[in-house]
Scaffold this motif. Structure first.
Motif, PDB file in Angstrom:
ATOM      1  N   GLU C 163      27.344 -11.194 -10.093  1.00  0.00           N
ATOM      2  CA  GLU C 163      26.929 -12.356  -9.303  1.00  0.00           C
ATOM      3  C   GLU C 163      26.643 -13.537 -10.208  1.00  0.00           C
ATOM      4  O   GLU C 163      27.067 -14.659  -9.936  1.00  0.00           O
ATOM      5  N   LEU C 166      30.004 -14.956 -11.448  1.00  0.00           N
ATOM      6  CA  LEU C 166      30.834 -15.576 -10.409  1.00  0.00           C
ATOM      7  C   LEU C 166      30.188 -16.847  -9.881  1.00  0.00           C
ATOM      8  O   LEU C 166      30.875 -17.806  -9.542  1.00  0.00           O
ATOM      9  N   ALA C 167      28.843 -16.855  -9.825  1.00  0.00           N
ATOM     10  CA  ALA C 167      28.150 -18.038  -9.305  1.00  0.00           C
ATOM     11  C   ALA C 167      28.365 -19.240 -10.204  1.00  0.00           C
ATOM     12  O   ALA C 167      28.116 -20.365  -9.812  1.00  0.00           O
ATOM     13  N   LEU C 168      28.818 -18.997 -11.453  1.00  0.00           N
ATOM     14  CA  LEU C 168      29.102 -20.109 -12.346  1.00  0.00           C
ATOM     15  C   LEU C 168      30.525 -20.621 -12.168  1.00  0.00           C
ATOM     16  O   LEU C 168      31.020 -21.400 -12.975  1.00  0.00           O
ATOM     17  N   GLY C 169      31.201 -20.134 -11.129  1.00  0.00           N
ATOM     18  CA  GLY C 169      32.551 -20.622 -10.884  1.00  0.00           C
ATOM     19  C   GLY C 169      33.582 -19.997 -11.790  1.00  0.00           C
ATOM     20  O   GLY C 169      34.609 -20.586 -12.083  1.00  0.00           O
ATOM     21  N   THR C 170      33.309 -18.772 -12.275  1.00  0.00           N
ATOM     22  CA  THR C 170      34.328 -18.089 -13.064  1.00  0.00           C
ATOM     23  C   THR C 170      35.163 -17.221 -12.134  1.00  0.00           C
ATOM     24  O   THR C 170      34.747 -16.910 -11.021  1.00  0.00           O
TER      25      THR C 170
ATOM     26  N   ARG D  66      23.395 -17.692   0.371  1.00  0.00           N
ATOM     27  CA  ARG D  66      24.589 -17.182  -0.304  1.00  0.00           C
ATOM     28  C   ARG D  66      25.876 -17.606   0.392  1.00  0.00           C
ATOM     29  O   ARG D  66      26.955 -17.474  -0.190  1.00  0.00           O
ATOM     30  N   ASN D  69      27.518 -20.996  -1.359  1.00  0.00           N
ATOM     31  CA  ASN D  69      28.520 -20.952  -2.427  1.00  0.00           C
ATOM     32  C   ASN D  69      29.441 -19.734  -2.280  1.00  0.00           C
ATOM     33  O   ASN D  69      30.051 -19.289  -3.225  1.00  0.00           O
ATOM     34  N   MET D  71      28.956 -16.611  -1.947  1.00  0.00           N
ATOM     35  CA  MET D  71      28.711 -15.359  -2.660  1.00  0.00           C
ATOM     36  C   MET D  71      28.878 -14.157  -1.731  1.00  0.00           C
ATOM     37  O   MET D  71      29.041 -13.025  -2.177  1.00  0.00           O
ATOM     38  N   ARG D 101      32.027 -23.132  -6.574  1.00  0.00           N
ATOM     39  CA  ARG D 101      30.910 -22.533  -7.310  1.00  0.00           C
ATOM     40  C   ARG D 101      30.575 -23.337  -8.558  1.00  0.00           C
ATOM     41  O   ARG D 101      29.480 -23.231  -9.099  1.00  0.00           O
ATOM     42  N   MET D 106      23.799 -21.452  -8.891  1.00  0.00           N
ATOM     43  CA  MET D 106      22.876 -20.545  -8.219  1.00  0.00           C
ATOM     44  C   MET D 106      21.944 -19.879  -9.226  1.00  0.00           C
ATOM     45  O   MET D 106      22.339 -19.531 -10.336  1.00  0.00           O
ATOM     46  N   PHE D 108      19.125 -16.660  -9.290  1.00  0.00           N
ATOM     47  CA  PHE D 108      18.868 -15.481  -8.471  1.00  0.00           C
ATOM     48  C   PHE D 108      17.415 -15.055  -8.495  1.00  0.00           C
ATOM     49  O   PHE D 108      16.605 -15.549  -9.271  1.00  0.00           O
ATOM     50  N   ARG D 177      21.514 -22.086 -17.603  1.00  0.00           N
ATOM     51  CA  ARG D 177      22.892 -21.623 -17.491  1.00  0.00           C
ATOM     52  C   ARG D 177      23.583 -22.276 -16.296  1.00  0.00           C
ATOM     53  O   ARG D 177      24.751 -22.650 -16.359  1.00  0.00           O
ATOM     54  N   ALA D 178      22.813 -22.401 -15.204  1.00  0.00           N
ATOM     55  CA  ALA D 178      23.375 -23.044 -14.015  1.00  0.00           C
ATOM     56  C   ALA D 178      23.604 -24.533 -14.279  1.00  0.00           C
ATOM     57  O   ALA D 178      24.649 -25.084 -13.923  1.00  0.00           O
TER      58      ALA D 178
END
Lengths: 297, 279, 273, 268
Positions: C163, C166-170, D66, D69, D71, D101, D106, D108, D177-178
C-alpha cells in the motif's frame, strides 16, 4: 514539468505493467503445461497395453502375479506395499518432525535453536541414496540381528528409512510456518492465563496449520516418490506383505528395478505402474486440498 | 481474455523457437566435438559395462576417440542399438527372436561365468544344478536339508528382464514364474554380493568378475567356478558377453573398437578384468 | 492435572527433538567414519578411472552443471509464477488450476520424472541422454519447491509495504521489484537451497536422462554422471559402502557450503536494510 | 479548545470567499462483493483545507478515504458507482492510476516505512518516477523531511534503517515520503492512532502547517483532533454521510440528532 512526458512515461509503465503481468502468468502456466505433458506421455504409454493390446485393467490392478517374462502383470502386492510404507512412515515421521519443529521454534533456548535449525536444514539436502546406504549398512543388519529374522530387508526397514528421510522436510517447513504465527496470538492466549504449552498446542499449531499441511504433503511426496533408498532396503519381493518383517516391493521400486531392462509391453506396463502411482498422488492431493480448504474456513 | 490467449500463443511459439535453436545448437555441438575425435555411443548391460569401460579407457589412449558408455541394462541397450540411439548395444544374454528379426548382428567379446554364492560361514559349498533349481523355486527352504545349519534360506535374485537372470534361469532350468515369491530382488551384481555377504541365510548369483573374499563361491556338481573350467565346458553356468549392432549403423570407429577388443591386446584386458577371454 | 499434561507434552517435545538430532547425527557420523579415509586431493580433483583408484572430478563437474542450469531456468520461472499467484492473480478457476498443477508436481515421484524426461527430452526433443535433458527434467522437479517457498516468503511481506508503495503512484511492477521481492529474499533463498538439495540428492530422474557416462562432460549435450548417481552405482554395482560414503561426505560438504553462503547472503542483505 | 474552534472558524470564513472545490463527490456507492459499504456519498472537499472524516468504527470513513486515490482497487470484488471528480477529472473514468496517486498522496494508520534507509524511503517515490540526479534527489529529500518537521531529528542518520526510528518519527517520515511526490492532496488514515500523545501533537501541528500547501483529508477517531485540526468535518454513519459542514458548526450546532449524540459521546 509539462504533462505530456509524464503521460508518455506512464503509458510506457502501463505497457510494461501489462507485459509483466502476462509474463508472470505464463511462468505460472509452465507448471500446468509441464503437468499436462507428464500426464500425457505417461498415460499414453501406460494405457497402450489396455487400449490397443487387450490387457485387462482390472487384472492389472488386482492381479497378484508380476512375471513380465511370462506376460503376467499384476501390481496388487505393490499397491499394498506402497500404501503400508507411506502410511507407516508418516505415522512415525510426522509427530517426531512436528514436535521437533515446535521445540525449535517455541521452546528451545535461542543458542540451541540457532545451531540446530540450520543443521536440520542442511540435512534436508542430504541425497536420499545416502539414507539408502545407511539403511542397508546399518538398519537392515540391525533388524535382522535383533529381531532374529532371516533377512532385514523388510517393510519395517522401508518405513524407518522413509521416516528418517522425511524428518528434515517436516521440521524445516513446519518450523517456518510456526515462526510465521504472529506474536500477538501467543500473547493473547498467554494473557488469558493459558500455559506456554497450552498456547502452543491450542493456538500456535492450529494457526500454523496450512504450513504444517504443506510439510506433510511435501514429505508424503518424498516418501511415496522415494526409489533409490527404498530399493536397497525393501528386498523387492513380490508378495503381499502380511507383517512388518516381510520384504516388499513398492510401486516406485518396481519401475526403477525393471525400467532399464524392459522393452515393449513390459516397459508400457511399468508406465502403467506409474499411472497407478500417479493416481494415488492426485487423489491424495485432492483430498488434502479439500481438507485444507475446510480448515481455512 | 482473447488478448491473453493470443499473447500466450505468441510466448509458446517463442519458447519453441528457443528450444529448437537449442536443439540445432546441440547438433552443432556434437559436430564440433567430432573435431577432437569421434564419439562412439555404447549402452546396455550392467554386467558388460564395467568391462567395456576398462576396454574403452585403454582404447582411448591409443586412438583419437571418445567412447560414451551407458549402463542401462541389456534390453534397453539392445533396443537402443535397434533404434540407432546407440551405435552399439551391450548384452549379457542371448538375443530374443524378435530382436534377431530386427536385423541385429552380434559379436561375442568374452565369456562370463555365473557363480552361485553364499555367506562365507555357510557350510554348504557344493550343489547340483537340480539343488540350485530347488532352492530358487522354493522347494528347499532350509539349509539343513542340504547339510548346512538350521537356517531359513533367503534367495536373492536379479530383476525380471536382467540379462544375467535370463541366462541363469535358462541354464538352471526354471522360469520367472517359478521363482520363490519372497526372494529378495536386487538390482546389480554388487547389490547381490553385498546382500549375500552380510546375510548368513542368503544365496544368490553373480558374474565372475564380482566374486571376492566377502562371499563363498559354490561348486556346481563338484566343479569349481574357474575360467579354465568354463572354457573346457565342465562348469555349467556360463554365458557370452555380446556387442550387438546394426551393420548399417556401425561406423569405422565402432568397428575399430570391436577389432581392438577381439585382438590379443583387448583379450588381455578382458582376462585382467577377471572375465573369461575368448581363447 | 493440567500441569502434569503440560510436563508430559513438554517432555515429548524434548524427546522428539533429541531423537531427531540423534538419528541425523548418527547418519552423518556413520558416513564420515566410513568414508573419511578415502578423501584427499586426488580423490576429489582426480580423473575417474574404471580400473579403480581414480577420483570423482568428472562427477563433481557434472553435478555443478546440473545445479547451475536447472537453477538458472527454474528460479526465475518459479519466482515469477509465485509472484503471479500471490500478487497478480484474482482468485478463480485459473489460479486453482495452477495451484493444483503445482501441488501435483510436488507429489510426482522422481522416477516418473525420469520416465517423462527419458521419453520427452531425451527422445522426443532429441537431446539424447545429456546434461541438458537431465537439467530440464530437474527444472520441473524443483519448480514447485521454488514456487511454494517464494509464495510463503511473499505472504510474509506486510500488506502495508504494498500500500505504501502503490500510494506513491508506483506501478505494481516497481513495487514488486523494489520493495516486495527484496523483502522476500531470505525466504526465496531458503527455497533455492531446498531446491539445490533436491537437485544434488536426485538420482532416479538423472539416471534415466543424463545416463551414466563416467567422464568429464564436454558440454551440456554430453551424457554424464552426477555424484549422487555415482554413489548409487557404486553401492549397487560394487557394494562399496566406503566409496559411497566418501562421495556422501563430498555431497554433504557441498550442501554445507551452499547453506552457509546463503545464510551469509541473507544476513548481509538484512543488515543493508 | 475554544481558540482552536475560533481559529478554524476564521479560516473557513475565508474559504467561503476564495477557496475552490478540489474534490467533488457525487452519489458515490461502494460494494464489497454483495455488501454495500458506502451509500450515496456526496460532498465537496475544498482546496487547501483540512477535511476531517469522523464516525464510529466500520462506518465507511476509511473506505471512502481509500476511494479517493483508488486504493480499494487492490481488493478483489470491489464495485463502485457514482463519481469522484478531482480538478474536473473523474478519477474512476481515467485509466491513469499512477497519475492519480502521484497527485493524491496517502499516509496510513500505522507507519509503513520500507525496510530501507531513511533517505531511500523518502527518495523512493521520486526515483520510481524517473528522477536519478543525485543532487536533485538530495534536495527533494531534505525539503520533504523539513516539510514534515523531522529534518533536524534525522539529518545525521539518513543512511540508517528507517525502522530504527520511534513510531512518531516514522510517521513523520511517512509524511515526508508522501510530500516528496509533490502531491496536491494528502489523505491521512488515522495517522496518529498508533502514536503517543506527544507524537500526536507534533503530527497535528504539522498538519496545521501543511494545509497552506496541500488539500488534506484526514480520518480520525478522535473528535478533539478533528475539532483541533480541521476546517470541515463529515460525520459518517453506516456508510452514509449524516452531516457535512464547517467544523465549528458540526461541533457547536449539529443539525442532526445522531451527530449530536456521537459528538457528545452518547455512542461510538
Amino acid at each position: 514539468m509539462s504533462d505530456s512526458p509524464i503521460e508518455k512515461s506512464n503509458k510506457r509503465k502501463y505497457f510494461l505493467e501489462k507485459l509483466s503481468g502476462r509474463f508472470f502468468l505464463f511462468c505460472a502456466l509452465i507448471s500446468v503445461i509441464s503437468l499436462a505433458l507428464i500426464i500425457g506421455f505417461v498415460f499414453f504409454k501406460g494405457l497402450t497395453p489396455f487400449v490397443a493390446d487387450g490387457y485387462s485393467f482390472v487384472d492389472f490392478i488386482f492381479g497378484n502375479d508380476w512375471v513380465p517374462s511370462e506376460d503376467k502383470f499384476g501390481v496388487f502386492p505393490m499397491i499394498v506395499a506402497s500404501l503400508y510404507a507411506t502410511i507407516g512412515s508418516l505415522i512415525i515421521g510426522v509427530p517426531i518432525g512436528l514436535f521437533t519443529a515446535v521445540f525449535l521454534a517455541e521452546i528451545a533456548p535461542k543458542p540451541i535453536a540457532k545451531i540446530l535449525s540450520p543443521s536440520v536444514q542442511l540435512l534436508a539436502g542430504i541425497p536420499s541414496v545416502l539414507f539408502g546406504v545407511f539403511g542397508l549398512a546399518v538398519i537392515v543388519p540391525f533388524l535382522q540381528n535383533n529381531l532374529g529374522l532371516p533377512k532385514g530387508q523388510s517393510l519395517i526397514a522401508v518405513i524407518i528409512v522413509l521416516a528418517i528421510m522425511m524428518l528434515p522436510t517436516i521440521v524445516t517447513v513446519s518450523e517456518t510456518a510456526i515462526r510465521a504465527v504472529p506474536k500477538s496470538y501467543r500473547e493473547g492466549s498467554l494473557a488469558l492465563g493459558v500455559s506456554e504449552i497450552g498456547t502452543i498446542f491450542k493456538v500456535v499449531i492450529p494457526a500454523a496449520k496450512s504450513g504444517i499441511m504443506a510439510a506433510i504433503v511435501l514429505s508424503m511426496g518424498r516418501a511415496i516418490g522415494e526409489t533409490m533408498a527404498v530399493i536397497l532396503v525393501a528386498g523387492n519381493s513380490l508378495i503381499i506383505p502380511t507383517s512388518l518383517t516381510d520384504s516388499v516391493r513398492p510401486l516406485t521400486t518396481n519401475i526403477a528395478l525393471e525400467m532399464g531392462y524392459a522393452a515393449g509391453t513390459h516397459q508400457e506396463m511399468l508406465f502403467a505402474t506409474g499411472i497407478v502411482l500417479f493416481s494415488f498422488i492426485l487423489i491424495l492431493n485432492f483430498v488434502l486440498a479439500k481438507i485444507s480448504a475446510k480448515g481455512g474456513q | 481474455m482473447n488478448k491473453i490467449k493470443k499473447f500466450s500463443i505468441y510466448l509458446i511459439a517463442l519458447a519453441i523457437t528457443v528450444l529448437l535453436s537449442a536443439c540445432s545448437g546441440g547438433a552443432n555441438n556434437s559436430n564440433s566435438s567430432s573435431n577432437d575425435g569421434y564419439t562412439l555411443s555404447i549402452s546396455g548391460s550392467t554386467s558388460v559395462g564395467p568391462l567395456a569401460e576398462k576396454l574403452a579407457e585403454q582404447y582411448e589412449q591409443k586412438e583419437e576417440i571418445n567412447i560414451e558408455i551407458n549402463q542401462i541394462g541389456s534390453s534397453a541397450g539392445i533396443t537402443n542399438s535397434i533404434n540407432g540411439v546407440s551405435e552399439i548395444g551391450m548384452s549379457s544374454r542371448d538375443l530374443k527372436e524378435e530382436e534377431v528379426a530386427s536385423g541385429l548382428t552380434e559379436t561375442i567379446i568374452a565369456y562370463d561365468g555365473i557363480v552361485v554364492v553364499t555367506h562365507p560361514s555357510n557350510k554348504v559349498d557344493d550343489l547340483t544344478i537340480d539343488e540350485v533349481k530347488q532352492i530358487f523355486t522354493g522347494k528347499v527352504t532350509n539349509w539343513q536339508e542340504l547339510g548346512g545349519d538350521d537356517l531359513e534360506i533367503v534367495v536373492v535374485s536379479r530383476e525380471d528382464g536382467s540379462g544375467s537372470r535370463d541366462a541363469f534361469q535358462e541354464i538352471v532350468g526354471y522360469s520367472s514364474g517359478e521363482l520363490i515369491k519372497n526372494s529378495i530382488i536386487a538390482s546389480g551384481n554388487g547389490n547381490i554380493k553385498n546382500t549375500v555377504a552380510t546375510n548368513k541365510h542368503a544365496v544368490g548369483f553373480i558374474s565372475f568378475e564380482y566374486v571376492d573374499d566377502s562371499v563363498q563361491p559354490i561348486k556346481i556338481n563338484g566343479v569349481e567356478a574357474t575360467p579354465e573350467n568354463v572354457l573346457n565346458q565342465t562348469y555349467g553356468l556360463s554365458r557370452p558377453f555380446l556387442f550387438v549392432y546394426k551393420d548399417e549403423n556401425l561406423s569405422e570407429e565402432g568397428q575399430g573398437f570391436i577389432d581392438f577388443i577381439l585382438s590379443s591386446d583387448g583379450q588381455q584386458i578382458v582376462a585382467e578384468a577377471g572375465i573369461i577371454p575368448l581363447k | 492435572m493440567n500441569k502434569i499434561k503440560d510436563h508430559l507434552l513438554r517432555g515429548i517435545l524434548w524427546f522428539s527433538s533429541l531423537l531427531t538430532i540423534v538419528i541425523l547425527v548418527t547418519i552423518i557420523g556413520y558416513i564420515f567414519v566410513k568414508g573419511y579415509k578415502l578423501i584427499n586431493f586426488d580423490f576429489i580433483f582426480g580423473d575417474y578411472s574404471p580400473t579403480g583408484g581414480g577420483g570423482i572430478w568428472p562427477m563433481v563437474v557434472t553435478t555443478i552443471y546440473t545445479i547451475v542450469i536447472s537453477l538458472l531456468i527454474a528460479t526465475p520461472i518459479g519466482i515469477f509464477a509465485a509472484v503471479y499467484l500471490q500478487e497478480y492473480a484474482k482468485q478463480g478457476r485459473l489460479v486453482r488450476i495452477i495451484r493444483f498443477a503445482t501441488e501435483s508436481l510436488t507429489g510426482i515421484p522422481s522416477i516418473i520424472y525420469g520416465l517423462f524426461g527419458a521419453v520427452f527430452f531425451v527422445a522426443t526433443l532429441n537431446f539424447g541422454m545429456s546434461i541438458i535433458a537431465a537439467s530440464l527434467t530437474l527444472t520441473i522437479i524443483i519448480l514447485p519447491v521454488v514456487i511454494r517457498t517464494t509464495e510463503e516468503a511473499l505472504k510474509t511481506v506486510p500488506q502495508s509495504y504494498r500500500e505504501g508503495s502503490l500510494a506513491l503512484g508506483t506501478t505494481k511492477l516497481q513495487t514488486l521489484l523494489k520493495v516486495i521481492l527484496p523483502s522476500a529474499v531470505p525466504g526465496i533463498l531458503s527455497g533455492i537451497i531446498l531446491s539445490m538439495g533436491r537437485i544434488i540428492g536426485e538420482s532416479a530422474a538423472i539416471f534415466l536422462t543424463a545416463g551414466t557416462v563416467a567422464a568429464l562432460p564436454e558440454g551440456i549435450f554430453s551424457s554424464a554422471r552426477t555424484l549422487t548417481v555415482h554413489s548409487y552405482l557404486v553401492t549397487q554395482e560394487s557394494g562399496d559402502i566406503e566409496l559411497a560414503s566418501a562421495i556422501g561426505i563430498v555431497l554433504i560438504v557441498i550442501i554445507l557450503v551452499l547453506n552457509l553462503t546463503a545464510t551469509y547472503i541473507s544476513k548481509k542483505l538484512n543488515k543493508a536494510d | 479548545m475554544k481558540t482552536a474552534i475560533n481559529l478554524s472558524n476564521d479560516s473557513s470564513v475565508q474559504a467561503e470567499t476564495n477557496k475552490n472545490v478540489k474534490i467533488s463527490v457525487n452519489n458515490f456507492n461502494l460494494f464489497y462483493g454483495e455488501k454495500q459499504a458506502l451509500y450515496d456519498v456526496s460532498l465537496d472537499i475544498y482546496e487547501k483545507e483540512v477535511t476531517a472524516l469522523i464516525g464510529p468504527s466500520g462506518c465507511g470513513k476509511s473506505t471512502f478515504l481509500r476511494s479517493i486515490n483508488r486504493m480499494n482497487d487492490l481488493i478483489d470484488n470491489v464495485k463502485i458507482s457514482g463519481d469522484i471528480i478531482i480538478d474536473n477529472e473523474n478519477i474512476y473514468r481515467t485509466n491513469d492510476v499512477i497519475k492519480l496517486r502521484t497527485k493524491v498522496g496517502m499516509v496510513f494508520q500505522k507507519p509503513n516505512l520500507f525496510p530501507m534507509s531513511i533517505y531511500d524511503n523518502v527518495a523512493y517515490g521520486p526515483r520510481m518516477h524517473g528522477i536519478k540526479n543525485k543532487q536533485e534527489l538530495n534536495q527533494i529529500v531534505e525539503e520533504s523531511l523539513r516539510g514534515a518537521a523531522i529534518w533536524d531529528e534525522v539529518k545525521d542518520r539518513l543512511k540508517t534503517s528507517a525502522l530504527g526510528l520511534s513510531g512518531g518519527q516514522q510517521q513523520r517520515v511517512c509524511i515526508a515520503r508522501a510530500i516528496a511526490m509533490k502531491p496536491e492532496v494528502i489523505l491521512m488514515d488515522e495517522p496518529t492512532s498508533a502514536l503517543d500523545p506527544i507524537s500526536t501533537l507534533k503530527v497535528e501541528e504539522l498538519v496545521g502547517k501543511m494545509k497552506k500547501d496541500y488539500t488534506i483529508v484526514i480520518v480520525t477517531h478522535n473528535m478533539q483532533q478533528a475539532a483541533r485540526v480541521s476546517d470541515r468535518t463529515a460525520f459518517f454513519l453506516n456508510g452514509e454521510v449524516v452531516e457535512y459542514d464547517k467544523t465549528d458548526t458540526i461541533f457547536s450546532v449539529p443539525k442532526d440528532k445522531r451527530t449530536e449524540d456521537y459528538i457528545t459521546g452518547r455512542f461510538g
